[in-house]
Write a protein that holds these residues in place. Structure first.
Motif, PDB file in Angstrom:
ATOM      1  N   LEU A   1      11.842 -64.339 -43.149  1.00  0.00           N
ATOM      2  CA  LEU A   1      11.439 -65.612 -42.551  1.00  0.00           C
ATOM      3  C   LEU A   1      12.044 -65.786 -41.166  1.00  0.00           C
ATOM      4  N   LEU A   2      13.278 -65.267 -40.951  1.00  0.00           N
ATOM      5  CA  LEU A   2      13.854 -65.310 -39.596  1.00  0.00           C
ATOM      6  C   LEU A   2      12.942 -64.546 -38.639  1.00  0.00           C
ATOM      7  N   TYR A   3      12.541 -63.351 -39.100  1.00  0.00           N
ATOM      8  CA  TYR A   3      11.640 -62.526 -38.281  1.00  0.00           C
ATOM      9  C   TYR A   3      10.331 -63.266 -38.034  1.00  0.00           C
ATOM     10  N   VAL A   4       9.773 -63.880 -39.111  1.00  0.00           N
ATOM     11  CA  VAL A   4       8.473 -64.554 -38.990  1.00  0.00           C
ATOM     12  C   VAL A   4       8.567 -65.724 -38.014  1.00  0.00           C
ATOM     13  N   HIS A   5       9.665 -66.476 -38.085  1.00  0.00           N
ATOM     14  CA  HIS A   5       9.771 -67.637 -37.203  1.00  0.00           C
ATOM     15  C   HIS A   5       9.911 -67.225 -35.751  1.00  0.00           C
ATOM     16  N   THR A   6      10.704 -66.170 -35.483  1.00  0.00           N
ATOM     17  CA  THR A   6      10.829 -65.737 -34.082  1.00  0.00           C
ATOM     18  C   THR A   6       9.520 -65.123 -33.608  1.00  0.00           C
ATOM     19  N   ALA A   7       9.038 -64.139 -34.372  1.00  0.00           N
ATOM     20  CA  ALA A   7       7.845 -63.428 -33.916  1.00  0.00           C
ATOM     21  C   ALA A   7       6.631 -64.345 -33.938  1.00  0.00           C
ATOM     22  N   GLY A   8       6.593 -65.223 -34.932  1.00  0.00           N
ATOM     23  CA  GLY A   8       5.434 -66.093 -35.061  1.00  0.00           C
ATOM     24  C   GLY A   8       5.310 -67.050 -33.900  1.00  0.00           C
ATOM     25  N   LEU A   9       6.436 -67.483 -33.351  1.00  0.00           N
ATOM     26  CA  LEU A   9       6.356 -68.436 -32.247  1.00  0.00           C
ATOM     27  C   LEU A   9       6.308 -67.752 -30.896  1.00  0.00           C
ATOM     28  N   LEU A  10       6.821 -66.501 -30.805  1.00  0.00           N
ATOM     29  CA  LEU A  10       6.935 -65.887 -29.485  1.00  0.00           C
ATOM     30  C   LEU A  10       5.954 -64.744 -29.231  1.00  0.00           C
ATOM     31  N   ALA A  11       5.533 -64.038 -30.291  1.00  0.00           N
ATOM     32  CA  ALA A  11       4.752 -62.823 -30.070  1.00  0.00           C
ATOM     33  C   ALA A  11       3.368 -63.145 -29.509  1.00  0.00           C
ATOM     34  N   GLU A  12       2.726 -62.090 -29.000  1.00  0.00           N
ATOM     35  CA  GLU A  12       1.371 -62.233 -28.458  1.00  0.00           C
ATOM     36  C   GLU A  12       0.387 -62.586 -29.571  1.00  0.00           C
TER      37      GLU A  12
ATOM     38  N   ASN B   1      -7.022 -71.455 -29.753  1.00  0.00           N
ATOM     39  CA  ASN B   1      -5.922 -71.303 -28.800  1.00  0.00           C
ATOM     40  C   ASN B   1      -4.612 -70.996 -29.506  1.00  0.00           C
ATOM     41  N   GLU B   2      -3.561 -71.765 -29.144  1.00  0.00           N
ATOM     42  CA  GLU B   2      -2.239 -71.466 -29.707  1.00  0.00           C
ATOM     43  C   GLU B   2      -2.121 -71.885 -31.175  1.00  0.00           C
ATOM     44  N   THR B   3      -3.036 -72.771 -31.639  1.00  0.00           N
ATOM     45  CA  THR B   3      -2.896 -73.220 -33.022  1.00  0.00           C
ATOM     46  C   THR B   3      -3.130 -72.082 -33.999  1.00  0.00           C
ATOM     47  N   ILE B   4      -3.578 -70.928 -33.499  1.00  0.00           N
ATOM     48  CA  ILE B   4      -3.783 -69.794 -34.394  1.00  0.00           C
ATOM     49  C   ILE B   4      -2.474 -69.403 -35.065  1.00  0.00           C
ATOM     50  N   ARG B   5      -1.350 -69.788 -34.434  1.00  0.00           N
ATOM     51  CA  ARG B   5      -0.043 -69.461 -35.031  1.00  0.00           C
ATOM     52  C   ARG B   5       0.180 -70.176 -36.358  1.00  0.00           C
ATOM     53  N   ALA B   6      -0.616 -71.214 -36.633  1.00  0.00           N
ATOM     54  CA  ALA B   6      -0.492 -71.908 -37.926  1.00  0.00           C
ATOM     55  C   ALA B   6      -0.745 -70.943 -39.078  1.00  0.00           C
ATOM     56  N   LEU B   7      -1.475 -69.851 -38.789  1.00  0.00           N
ATOM     57  CA  LEU B   7      -1.752 -68.841 -39.819  1.00  0.00           C
ATOM     58  C   LEU B   7      -0.472 -68.366 -40.489  1.00  0.00           C
ATOM     59  N   TYR B   8       0.615 -68.204 -39.683  1.00  0.00           N
ATOM     60  CA  TYR B   8       1.858 -67.667 -40.241  1.00  0.00           C
ATOM     61  C   TYR B   8       2.576 -68.668 -41.134  1.00  0.00           C
ATOM     62  N   PHE B   9       2.280 -69.951 -40.966  1.00  0.00           N
ATOM     63  CA  PHE B   9       3.048 -70.948 -41.704  1.00  0.00           C
ATOM     64  C   PHE B   9       2.198 -71.678 -42.739  1.00  0.00           C
ATOM     65  N   HIS B  10       0.886 -71.803 -42.462  1.00  0.00           N
ATOM     66  CA  HIS B  10       0.011 -72.566 -43.349  1.00  0.00           C
ATOM     67  C   HIS B  10      -0.527 -71.692 -44.480  1.00  0.00           C
ATOM     68  N   VAL B  11      -1.092 -70.545 -44.136  1.00  0.00           N
ATOM     69  CA  VAL B  11      -1.726 -69.713 -45.165  1.00  0.00           C
ATOM     70  C   VAL B  11      -0.717 -69.200 -46.206  1.00  0.00           C
TER      71      VAL B  11
ATOM     72  N   MET C   1       1.157 -57.813 -38.409  1.00  0.00           N
ATOM     73  CA  MET C   1       2.562 -57.443 -38.442  1.00  0.00           C
ATOM     74  C   MET C   1       3.441 -58.658 -38.730  1.00  0.00           C
ATOM     75  N   VAL C   2       2.950 -59.847 -38.426  1.00  0.00           N
ATOM     76  CA  VAL C   2       3.732 -61.050 -38.741  1.00  0.00           C
ATOM     77  C   VAL C   2       3.240 -61.693 -40.032  1.00  0.00           C
ATOM     78  N   PHE C   3       1.901 -61.626 -40.248  1.00  0.00           N
ATOM     79  CA  PHE C   3       1.324 -62.377 -41.363  1.00  0.00           C
ATOM     80  C   PHE C   3       1.783 -61.846 -42.713  1.00  0.00           C
ATOM     81  N   TYR C   4       1.706 -60.518 -42.916  1.00  0.00           N
ATOM     82  CA  TYR C   4       2.082 -59.983 -44.226  1.00  0.00           C
ATOM     83  C   TYR C   4       3.552 -60.233 -44.551  1.00  0.00           C
ATOM     84  N   PRO C   5       4.493 -59.993 -43.595  1.00  0.00           N
ATOM     85  CA  PRO C   5       5.878 -60.368 -43.895  1.00  0.00           C
ATOM     86  C   PRO C   5       6.030 -61.850 -44.195  1.00  0.00           C
ATOM     87  N   ALA C   6       5.229 -62.707 -43.525  1.00  0.00           N
ATOM     88  CA  ALA C   6       5.340 -64.146 -43.783  1.00  0.00           C
ATOM     89  C   ALA C   6       4.979 -64.452 -45.227  1.00  0.00           C
TER      90      ALA C   6
END
Lengths: 223, 218
Positions: A13-24, A32-42, A186-191
């Motif tokens: 989760l540490l990895y997911v939070h950093t990568a999820g908010l910062l990665a491309e 747009n940027e709301t696509i990052r909700a995928l890492y936290f919502h799904v 790379m972020v979604f599956y670890p999440a």
């Protein structure tokens, strides 16, 4: 439960939070940027489904071989699963507010999720209105199995039969084999793995706590 | 044994005429309220509203009438059945009897709706088929839940709370089928929903059959 579960969960989760908010992330219209909700919502839904399935599994075990420990497991898995469900709905509403324009949009998936929560809230009401402990455990286990089976078509079948604005269905971009590119995977599956592990760990702590409380009550009774 | 138990349910029902006429009056009042509040003779409603009103009326009267299958029973009666028959036979007889009751209620409701409000159904045969399937589904879900609720303190509230999430899947399918039937769409288009309804019925009936012995024992 082994220690590695919580350590692995926290690391993921540490990895997911950093990568999820910062990665491309891919640039898509509207999302747009709301696509990052995928890492936290799904992952919340994966976690909820997993925990409810565990709850039903223990309910079946309970009916085959009743014991108070199993009943505590059924209850705690349902409790933590409900928390995951509420978080899933809240994160989804937050996301929908920016993408669809209103938090509640009457989408089939939203409605299905709300009904899934209704089932488990009804389950808690049922537990609350039965006095005899053994009867409470048995009847609620029966309802748990029955309601879960009735919920399956509601969550997994009907939303797929209707058109929906939810990403991943009806031609909308989102969680889809073709659209979800490798950077997001790379972020979604670890999440998903991380949230499931954390859910397991929380449940485990709660079960142990309940067992200790029960033991203390028994000791006080003996005095 | 199964037939004897079903016959017993019929006999009991006919002997307590107040109960059955109560259910009938409940449904009549519901439909009449729908008719009055929408003042339907002056302004007509569209098909979607018709089917929503119809299924709401059916749902409420069905929940209330199936609830009595276990809730109204006296304490000692369960023990008496226990000595006579196996739980599987008891639940099957109750499900079949309640399915018939639901079907009669749905047909009455349809008749009353046609009389007071309107009859926009274009494909009557398919609509009747939908009513038969939903009656079976409602009855197997509600009979088991009535068995659970009967053991608890505030059974009537519990009956409603426990059953609504379970029957929503059936209700959604039924509303969709009704929409197709009202629009007079080609029958092939509603085949998916019919099969879905049938599958849900099979799951619910099988589970009720398997799980009932566990509620029975207390």
């Amino acid at each position: 439960m082994k220690n590695w579960v919580k350590i692995l969960g926290i690391c993921l989760l540490l990895y997911v939070h950093t990568a999820g908010l910062l990665a491309e992330v891919p640039r898509l219209n509207i999302l747009n940027e709301t696509i990052r909700a995928l890492y936290f919502h799904v992952p919340m839904w994966f976690g909820m489904t997993f925990l409810f399935t565990m709850s039903v599994y223990y309910a079946i075990l309970y009916l085959r071989n009743p014991s108070p420990e199993l009943d505590r497991k059924v209850l705690e898995y349902a409790n933590v699963g409900t928390v995951f469900g509420v978080l899933g709905i809240l994160t989804g509403m937050l996301w929908a507010n920016y993408t669809w324009g209103s938090p509640w949009h009457g989408d089939p998936k939203q409605n299905g999720a709300a009904i899934a929560l209704l089932v488990y809230l009804a389950y808690f009401v049922l537990r609350g209105s039965l006095d005899n402990q053994e009867q409470r455990a048995r009847l609620s286990a029966v309802y748990n199995i029955f309601a879960f089976a009735a919920m399956v078509p509601l969550i997994f079948v009907i939303p797929r039969m209707t058109s929906s604005m939810h990403p991943g269905s009806g031609g909308n971009p989102g969680f889809n084999v073709y659209e979800l590119d490798y950077r997001m995977r790379m972020v979604f599956y670890p999440a998903v793995a991380g949230w499931i592990l954390i859910g397991l760990w929380i449940t485990n702590v709660r079960i142990r706590l309940k067992n200790v409380e029960e033991a203390i009550i028994e000791l006080e009774d003996e005095k | 044994m199964l037939l004897i138990l079903i016959r017993k349910e019929f006999m009991l029902e006919l002997r307590r005429k107040a109960v059955i006429s109560g259910i009938g009056l409940y449904m009549f009042s519901l439909i009449f309220i729908c008719y009055l509040t929408f003042s339907l003779r002056q302004n007509s409603i569209n098909e979607a509203t018709w089917s929503a009103l119809f299924w709401l009326a059916i749902l409420f009267s069905v929940v209330n009438s199936v609830a009595k299958s276990f809730i109204g029973e006296k304490r000692g009666i369960a023990i008496y059945y226990y000595t006579l028959a196996s739980p599987h036979v008891v639940i099957l007889s109750k499900i079949l009897y309640n399915a018939l009751l639901c079907l009669v209620l749905s047909l009455t409701g349809y008749g009353l709706f046609a009389l007071f409000i309107d009859n926009p159904v274009q494909d009557t045969l398919y609509f009747l088929l939908t009513l038969v399937l939903t009656s079976l589904g409602f009855s197997s879900a509600l009979t088991l839940i009535s068995g659970i609720a009967a053991k608890a303190n505030n059974s009537h509230i519990l009956m409603a709370v426990l059953s609504f999430p379970v029957v929503i899947a059936i209700l959604l399918m039924a509303i969709r089928l009704t929409k197709n039937v009202l629009d007079g769409i080609d029958r092939g288009a509603s085949l998916d929903e019919l099969l879905n309804l049938l599958a849900i019925n099979c799951i619910l009936t099988a589970l009720a059959y398997l799980l009932f012995p566990y509620i029975w024992r207390s």
